[in-house]
Motif scaffolding. Structure first.
Motif, short mmCIF file in Angstrom:
data_model
loop_
_atom_site.label_atom_id
_atom_site.label_comp_id
_atom_site.label_asym_id
_atom_site.label_seq_id
_atom_site.Cartn_x
_atom_site.Cartn_y
_atom_site.Cartn_z
N THR A 1 6.90 -36.42 -15.73
CA THR A 1 6.65 -37.78 -16.22
C THR A 1 6.58 -37.86 -17.74
OG1 THR A 1 4.27 -37.38 -15.89
CG2 THR A 1 5.45 -38.53 -14.14
N ARG B 1 7.43 -45.09 0.19
CA ARG B 1 6.03 -44.91 0.53
C ARG B 1 5.65 -45.91 1.63
NH1 ARG B 1 4.07 -40.12 -1.31
NH2 ARG B 1 4.41 -39.84 -3.55
N ASP C 1 6.99 -48.78 -1.70
CA ASP C 1 7.44 -48.40 -3.03
C ASP C 1 8.41 -47.22 -2.94
OD1 ASP C 1 5.64 -50.26 -4.09
OD2 ASP C 1 4.02 -48.77 -4.05
N TYR D 1 10.03 -43.63 -3.63
CA TYR D 1 9.44 -42.34 -3.96
C TYR D 1 9.88 -41.92 -5.36
CZ TYR D 1 8.37 -37.38 -3.90
OH TYR D 1 7.88 -36.14 -4.23
N ARG D 2 8.94 -41.40 -6.14
CA ARG D 2 9.23 -40.88 -7.48
C ARG D 2 8.61 -39.49 -7.60
NH1 ARG D 2 12.41 -44.24 -7.32
NH2 ARG D 2 12.78 -46.02 -8.72
N ASP E 1 4.89 -39.04 -8.67
CA ASP E 1 3.92 -39.83 -7.92
C ASP E 1 3.19 -38.92 -6.94
OD1 ASP E 1 2.54 -41.59 -6.32
OD2 ASP E 1 4.26 -42.84 -5.83
N ARG F 1 0.86 -39.75 -4.70
CA ARG F 1 0.29 -40.39 -3.53
C ARG F 1 0.72 -39.68 -2.25
NH1 ARG F 1 2.06 -46.48 -3.87
NH2 ARG F 1 3.89 -45.55 -4.84
#
Length: 266
Positions: A81, A233, A237, A239-240, A243, A245
């Motif tokens: 990131t 997700r 959302d 997926y990155r 991330d 989560r």
């Protein structure tokens, strides 16, 4: 800068030929250790990552976030990131399968730019089969374009996989109560590098994961989305890789994603 897809494929193949395949079904007891409770690693994982890391940096000199290096230094994840570009490497996905002598393992890499996967590679070493994807340019298997067709509309005709190892008891109970609504729901291959290609090729219609470590899911996430599927997700959302989560539902198409989510996650 345009990345040379074939050059990265060559790097992964060479690492597999040098560090992984010679040890397949011939590991010594001292070549398998536990890096964390319930998490094993082999000398093949470590040697493969060292070789891939060095060669990728020769190709494009940006940080390399490798699974094994990150287990020692978790701060390496910040590169996904914080840096303009970074490599992401899983040197041997499906280590437990590899140790058992199963061919369900893979070698994977991703190029991440500005926090987004832009190119990915999944190599199945024993089959010498490689899946590649490039953002905006499609998904491929050994030069053959992958286009994921929509899944059947009826759940009773859908086939999927649920990786339930890390699900909470309540989530596992919901899944178990719903599996009879589908044609088939299995546990998956315990290797994302196997499950994602099966989804992209049409052998599976959905795959549900709870734990989503970036080296496991970024390569396949780009593969399935570039093939026409979705990797979202539970909240919807995309997926990155940076991330952290929990939860990831991959599906052949958005309609399938919505149907499966309503049955397994609601």
């Amino acid at each position: 800068m345009t990345i040379d897809i074939d050059a990265v494929t060559k790097i992964l193949r060479e690492a597999a030929q040098e560090s992984i395949l010679p040890r397949f079904r011939s590991l010594g007891r001292d070549e398998v250790t536990e890096k964390a409770p319930g998490e094993i690693v082999t000398v093949a994982d470590r040697e493969s990552e060292v070789a891939i890391t060095r060669r990728l940096r020769e190709l494009l000199d940006v940080p390399v976030v490798g699974e094994e290096a990150t287990s020692t230094d978790p701060k390496l994840l910040r590169a996904l990131t914080d840096e303009p570009a970074a490599w992401l490497v899983d040197p041997l996905d499906g280590t437990r399968n590899f140790v058992r002598g199963s061919e369900d393992f893979a070698v994977m890499a991703v190029l991440v730019r500005e926090g987004e996967a832009v190119a990915s590679w999944i190599l199945r070493p024993t089959q010498d089969r490689v899946y590649t994807a490039e953002l905006g340019s499609g998904a491929w298997c050994d030069g053959r374009r992958l286009r994921r067709e929509p899944a059947p509309a009826e759940p009773a005709r859908m086939r999927g996989a649920v990786q339930s190892r890390f699900l909470s008891p309540s989530a596992r109970e919901r899944v178990e109560a719903a599996v009879d609504r589908f044609a088939e729901v299995g546990p998956g291959a315990s290797c994302a590098g196997v499950d994602y290609p099966l989804l992209a090729e049409g052998e599976l219609d959905f795959v549900l994961y709870h734990r989503t470590l970036p080296w496991d899911h970024t390569p396949g996430g780009l593969l399935i989305t570039e093939a026409g599927g979705v990797a979202l997700r539970p909240e919807g959302d995309p997926y990155r890789p940076g991330d952290d989560r929990l939860g990831l539902l991959n599906a052949a198409d958005e309609a399938t994603w919505r149907t499966v989510r309503s049955l397994l996650l609601s």
